[in-house]
Design a protein around this motif. Structure first.
Motif, short mmCIF file in Angstrom:
data_model
loop_
_atom_site.label_atom_id
_atom_site.label_comp_id
_atom_site.label_asym_id
_atom_site.label_seq_id
_atom_site.Cartn_x
_atom_site.Cartn_y
_atom_site.Cartn_z
N TYR A 1 119.36 20.05 -32.10
CA TYR A 1 120.61 19.34 -32.43
C TYR A 1 120.38 18.37 -33.59
O TYR A 1 121.19 18.31 -34.53
N ALA A 2 119.27 17.61 -33.52
CA ALA A 2 118.99 16.64 -34.58
C ALA A 2 118.77 17.31 -35.93
O ALA A 2 119.01 16.70 -36.98
N ARG B 1 122.85 18.64 -36.76
CA ARG B 1 123.98 17.71 -36.83
C ARG B 1 123.83 16.81 -38.05
O ARG B 1 122.76 16.25 -38.29
N LYS B 2 124.90 16.66 -38.79
CA LYS B 2 124.87 15.82 -39.98
C LYS B 2 125.76 14.60 -39.82
O LYS B 2 126.82 14.65 -39.19
N ALA B 3 125.31 13.49 -40.40
CA ALA B 3 126.08 12.25 -40.44
C ALA B 3 125.65 11.48 -41.68
O ALA B 3 124.46 11.45 -42.01
N ARG C 1 123.41 13.53 -44.21
CA ARG C 1 122.08 14.06 -43.90
C ARG C 1 122.02 14.42 -42.42
O ARG C 1 122.86 14.02 -41.64
N THR C 2 120.98 15.18 -42.04
CA THR C 2 120.84 15.49 -40.62
C THR C 2 120.44 14.22 -39.87
O THR C 2 119.69 13.38 -40.42
N VAL C 3 120.89 14.08 -38.64
CA VAL C 3 120.59 12.86 -37.90
C VAL C 3 119.10 12.77 -37.58
O VAL C 3 118.57 11.67 -37.38
N PHE D 1 116.98 10.33 -39.74
CA PHE D 1 116.99 8.89 -39.56
C PHE D 1 115.81 8.46 -38.70
O PHE D 1 115.53 9.06 -37.66
N ILE E 1 116.17 7.89 -34.89
CA ILE E 1 116.21 9.11 -34.09
C ILE E 1 114.84 9.78 -34.08
O ILE E 1 114.32 10.19 -33.03
N GLN E 2 114.25 9.89 -35.25
CA GLN E 2 112.99 10.60 -35.39
C GLN E 2 111.89 9.97 -34.55
O GLN E 2 111.09 10.67 -33.91
N LEU F 1 121.34 10.90 -28.07
CA LEU F 1 121.33 11.45 -29.43
C LEU F 1 122.59 12.26 -29.69
O LEU F 1 123.19 12.17 -30.78
#
Length: 386
Positions: free
Chosen positions: A267-268, A271-273, A276-278, A281, A284-285, A340
């Protein structure tokens, strides 16, 4: 042993992975959870692989499998569905290990070959409405001798799988005033179609496909040869399986955690926000990186405990550590995965909410993590706290 697998174990792991993928267990588990129904057709397919007999002695048609071998199968099955893996686990640590370790020659000849073939399944009845961890102090279920039979009366809680199993291993009081609360309890093999046995399916939030039940025993009669081991020492016979249970439960939690982590990373990565992909960040990472790190540490703990058990070395504390560590990692990964994903994470259209629900039971069963910590504390030389 660490996490290094022998060539045979690597082949076993890959075979189970292929089975999970071929049977589309991840996708099918959505239906099993929704319907709260155990997939008996899949069990029959699993039986055809021979893995039901992995822990059965070879003289009874089994594979003489090591604890680590069983852990490998359970971990991989749990990546497809933890509920299904838990049923396989229960049959191995309770039915197979208890009967092979304490059953009579006649019981071994009767049940072990059929368990190896996946033809019969066992559930376990220990907990009661008034007690789980402290069940020995409050057990009301009793069995009284009547000629060549025993008559059982009482109620058991959380007897997972009784709806589709052929037998229940039931722990009951057989002595009114034993010198110790660990004595005076006896194990019985009770057919699930025995007159007087009522099985009531419970509506659960998690592990729905494994079908948890409450069972009622009203003048249930079993023959004298239904006793497993010695009369009055049934709890001690169960103790022999507890380290295995904790190690195999840890393996199940490893698979569940990997299932959640894979879904979260996927998903990470998509998914973009904010352009960029989440997953790009750091907030999250770093969470996902820590989850991966904890998961690897938990795997080392689990297979180290399995290695100690196989070599016949003391491993009560190590098995408890593995149980606590892996169950908390599985919960942590599913929790962060749900956060997430935001609102979609708690949508019933999402698998992640199910992963979170299914991560809950191992925190509390078959013993709470707090009780497991008590065991670890005692291993450090601290005063017994309960």
């Amino acid at each position: 042993m660490g996490t290094d697998l022998s060539a045979e174990q690597a082949i076993l792991r890959d075979a189970v992975r292929d089975f999970v993928a071929r049977e589309r267990m991840r996708e099918s588990s959505r239906d099993w959870d929704r319907d709260a129904k155990f997939p008996q057709d899949l069990w029959r397919k699993l039986a055809a692989t021979g893995w039901c007999g992995l822990g059965v002695p070879s003289e009874y048609g089994g594979g003489d499998g090591k604890v680590a071998d069983l852990a490998i199968v359970i971990e991989e099955l749990a990546k497809g569905d933890p509920s299904f893996a838990s049923t396989y686990m229960a049959n191995q640590f309770s039915g197979v290990r208890t009967i092979s370790g304490h059953g009579t020659d006649a019981q071994k000849a009767e049940y072990l070959p059929r368990m190896a073939a996946g033809e019969v399944m066992f559930a376990v009845g220990i907990s009661e409405p008034d007690g789980g961890t402290d069940v020995l102090s409050v057990m009301r279920t009793k069995a009284e001798r009547d000629g060549e039979e025993w008559v059982i009366n009482g109620t058991k809680m959380w007897t997972t799988g009784a709806t589709y199993s052929d037998y229940v291993l039931v722990l009951a009081n057989t002595e009114a005033d034993p010198p110790k609360k660990t004595l005076g309890k006896t194990l019985f093999i009770v057919p699930t179609d025995a007159p007087g046995l009522e099985i009531q399916k419970l509506e659960m939030m998690s592990s729905r496909a494994s079908e948890t039940t409450q069972t009622f025993y009203t003048d249930v009669r079993v023959p004298a040869d239904a006793v497993v081991g010695e009369v009055g020492r049934g709890f001690y016979h169960l103790l022999d399986s507890l380290n295995n249970e904790r190690i195999l439960l840890a393996a199940m939690s490893l698979g569940a955690a990997r299932q959640s982590l894979d879904a979260a990373v996927e998903y990470a990565s998509q998914r973009k926000a904010f352009g960029r992909t989440v997953g790009g960040f750091q907030a999250i990472q770093h969470k996902l990186a820590r989850c991966a790190m904890q998961l690897e540490a938990a795997r080392l703990m689990t297979y180290h405990a399995a290695d100690l058990q196989e070599r016949g070395e003391p491993c009560q504390a190590e098995a408890a550590m593995a149980k606590v560590m892996t169950s908390e990692v599985a919960w942590e990964v599913a929790f962060h995965g749900t956060r997430l994903m935001g609102a979609i994470g708690i949508s019933l259209e999402s698998d992640m909410q199910r992963y979170l629900r299914d991560a809950w039971p191992p925190l509390n069963g078959p013993m709470t993590n707090e009780q497991a910590l008590n065991i670890i504390g005692e291993s450090l030389g601290l005063e017994r706290s309960y």
